[in-house]
Enzyme design. Structure first.
Site, mmCIF file in Angstrom:
data_model
loop_
_atom_site.group_PDB
_atom_site.id
_atom_site.type_symbol
_atom_site.label_atom_id
_atom_site.label_comp_id
_atom_site.label_asym_id
_atom_site.label_seq_id
_atom_site.Cartn_x
_atom_site.Cartn_y
_atom_site.Cartn_z
ATOM 1 N N HIS A 95 3.209 -3.500 0.590
ATOM 2 C CA HIS A 95 4.187 -2.932 -0.351
ATOM 3 C C HIS A 95 3.503 -2.289 -1.547
ATOM 4 O O HIS A 95 2.282 -2.392 -1.752
ATOM 5 C CB HIS A 95 5.179 -4.012 -0.807
ATOM 6 C CG HIS A 95 4.565 -5.125 -1.603
ATOM 7 N ND1 HIS A 95 4.213 -4.994 -2.927
ATOM 8 C CD2 HIS A 95 4.245 -6.413 -1.256
ATOM 9 C CE1 HIS A 95 3.728 -6.138 -3.372
ATOM 10 N NE2 HIS A 95 3.720 -7.018 -2.390
ATOM 11 N N SER A 121 2.979 3.543 -1.705
ATOM 12 C CA SER A 121 2.562 3.690 -3.100
ATOM 13 C C SER A 121 1.223 3.007 -3.373
ATOM 14 O O SER A 121 0.221 3.340 -2.726
ATOM 15 C CB SER A 121 3.674 3.142 -4.009
ATOM 16 O OG SER A 121 3.468 3.500 -5.345
ATOM 17 N N HIS A 136 10.959 8.114 -4.429
ATOM 18 C CA HIS A 136 9.909 7.114 -4.221
ATOM 19 C C HIS A 136 10.390 5.909 -3.419
ATOM 20 O O HIS A 136 9.611 5.330 -2.649
ATOM 21 C CB HIS A 136 9.382 6.645 -5.586
ATOM 22 C CG HIS A 136 8.057 5.974 -5.523
ATOM 23 N ND1 HIS A 136 6.905 6.620 -5.154
ATOM 24 C CD2 HIS A 136 7.686 4.683 -5.783
ATOM 25 C CE1 HIS A 136 5.891 5.782 -5.191
ATOM 26 N NE2 HIS A 136 6.339 4.594 -5.557
#
Length: 466
Positions: free
Chosen positions: A191, A265, A440
């Site tokens: 993550h 990310s 995002h």
């Protein structure tokens, strides 16, 4: 039409100018607020914990190197830790953005005059300096006086956030699903910043096909300092620490022999590092919104990345939030005190008001971390690893032979789409997929069914399955 276009152009310029003016005023105030909060927290820490806690507002001080315990190095304006004798910490893992964050006023008004004293000084042994916060934290490690795994007064002490303290093994929380006995291949999900394994397990896990669940074992981790994983107070949350914890918690105990990586990310940086280290085991690499900001020649990569990801502007809102989290140590700690410490109340209110499980898990992932973990991870991984990423990309380009796919939401305001275009230019074999009308988070959230199918297709092609 020409007049209309002219009006639109003028309005945009006016909007940018207004954003600049308001930003100057807001961040000047925030500079002062952070200064006062620094002393407020020092007093509170002393009264509640009977100890003065160091912070990165302190000026750098000289570290004694003759002991062989702490070695530091000075390269230009960067002052970083080189090595710790019994903890294997190394120089490039500590970002200078932790303690080199000039106030908004000083940066706007900084002088162009450069000191020339170094050029005229007599030759002498180099002076090695490092921020006292890092020195004090590491001295505890060197002396083997490890801080007990107890939450600080400003951190949440609920069962979920402190569950790791009851275990004798300090390993990451792993949410496993899919194949159990006859595992064909593993899939590691990593993550992003202030998130958790639920970002994957609540979106993709339920949407994978039965066929995929019989072939692949899905392993989503809570990174060090986030979710249900350990949140040690004495950790600096360096790249090395994050990688070693992933290897110790996933690759080794699950006996992973070949695996795919899916990362979002901040997780993309860890994914690149793992891909370079475990090239022979890697089957495919899927990166979502990678934070890649190639610095111009002669510009410090860490400082450049910090200013790109946190531009100290009030608009867009996501950039304002990133600026608060990146530039202001004590304001961000206050935000954690108010939000993270009370995340159970926020989750309850969210469930009550929305009755939407998807939004609830996002709240859970967003607030189950400590300030120490978020602050150091942001600076040491996203900013501090900027220079390393260049080397990783070169290694991936020449050594990694598996399928590489990059996804990016076209409307992403936090990590601009140029990051993925720049990364693809460094890895020509990578395939870039731009997702229209997604940002995002919605690059996954809200399109989980479609993305699950896309991932299955990537894995099938990588494995040569029909």
């Amino acid at each position: 039409m020409a007049v209309k276009d002219h009006i639109v152009l003028i309005s945009r310029m006016g909007g940018r100018l207004l954003n600049e003016i308001v930003s100057v005023l807001v961040f000047i105030v925030l500079d002062m607020v952070d200064f006062f909060l620094c002393y407020a927290f020092k007093i509170a820490d002393f009264l509640i914990e009977a100890e003065w806690k160091p912070c990165y507002c302190s000026s750098a001080k000289e570290a004694i190197t003759s002991s062989g315990k702490i070695l530091v190095s000075e390269e230009g304006e960067s002052k970083k830790i080189v090595r710790v004798s019994c903890s294997r910490l190394q120089l490039e893992e500590i970002s200078d953005t932790l303690y080199t964050r000039p106030s908004f006023v000083s940066e706007v008004c900084k002088s162009k005059i450069r000191h020339s004293s170094a050029a005229t000084a007599n030759p002498r042994r180099p002076t090695f300096t490092v921020n006292p916060t890092i020195v004090e934290m590491l001295q505890g490690r060197i002396g083997k006086h490890r801080i007990l795994p107890a939450p600080r007064w400003s951190d949440c002490d609920c069962e979920s956030c402190t569950s790791w303290t009851s275990s004798s093994k300090e390993t990451l929380y792993v949410k496993a699903d899919g194949a159990k006995d006859d595992v064909y291949e593993d899939v590691l999900f990593i993550h992003g910043f202030i998130s958790s394994s639920a970002f994957w397990s609540e979106t993709l896990y339920p949407n994978f096909s039965k066929s995929a669940k019989t072939k692949y074992r899905f392993l989503a981790v809570d990174l060090l300092g986030f979710g249900r994983s350990p949140k040690p107070n004495d950790s600096l949350y360096t790249l090395r620490e994050h990688l070693e914890m992933i290897e110790r918690s996933v690759l080794e105990p699950y006996k992973v022999k070949s695996f795919h990586i899916v990362a979002h990310s901040l997780g993309c940086i860890l994914a690149l590092a793992l891909a370079v280290k475990h090239t022979s085991l890697l089957k495919s690499l899927t990166l979502l919104a990678p934070p890649y900001f190639p610095a111009p020649k002669g510009v410090a990569p860490a400082q450049y990345t910090m200013r790109r990801i946190a531009p100290r502007r009030v608009w867009p809102v996501i950039a304002f939030g990133a600026s608060i989290g990146c530039w202001y140590e004590h304001i961000s700690r206050t935000a954690c005190l108010v939000l993270s410490k009370n995340h159970r109340l926020l989750e309850f209110l969210t469930k009550l008001l929305t009755r939407n499980r998807m939004r609830t898990y996002l709240i859970e992932g967003f607030f189950t971390h400590t300030h120490n973990a978020a602050w150091h991870t942001l600076h040491n991984i996203i900013c501090g690893s900027a220079a390393k990423v260049e080397g990783y990309l070169e290694e991936v380009k020449t050594r990694v032979k598996c399928n590489i796919t990059i996804f990016h939401g076209k409307d992403d305001e936090l990590i601009p789409i140029e990051c993925s275009y720049d990364m693809q230019s460094r890895i020509p074999q990578a395939q870039l997929k731009v997702v229209e009308n997604k940002d995002h988070l919605t690059i996954v959230v809200g399109r989980q069914k479609a993305f699950a199918r896309e991932l299955e297709e990537i894995w099938k092609n990588a494995s040569g399955l029909s």
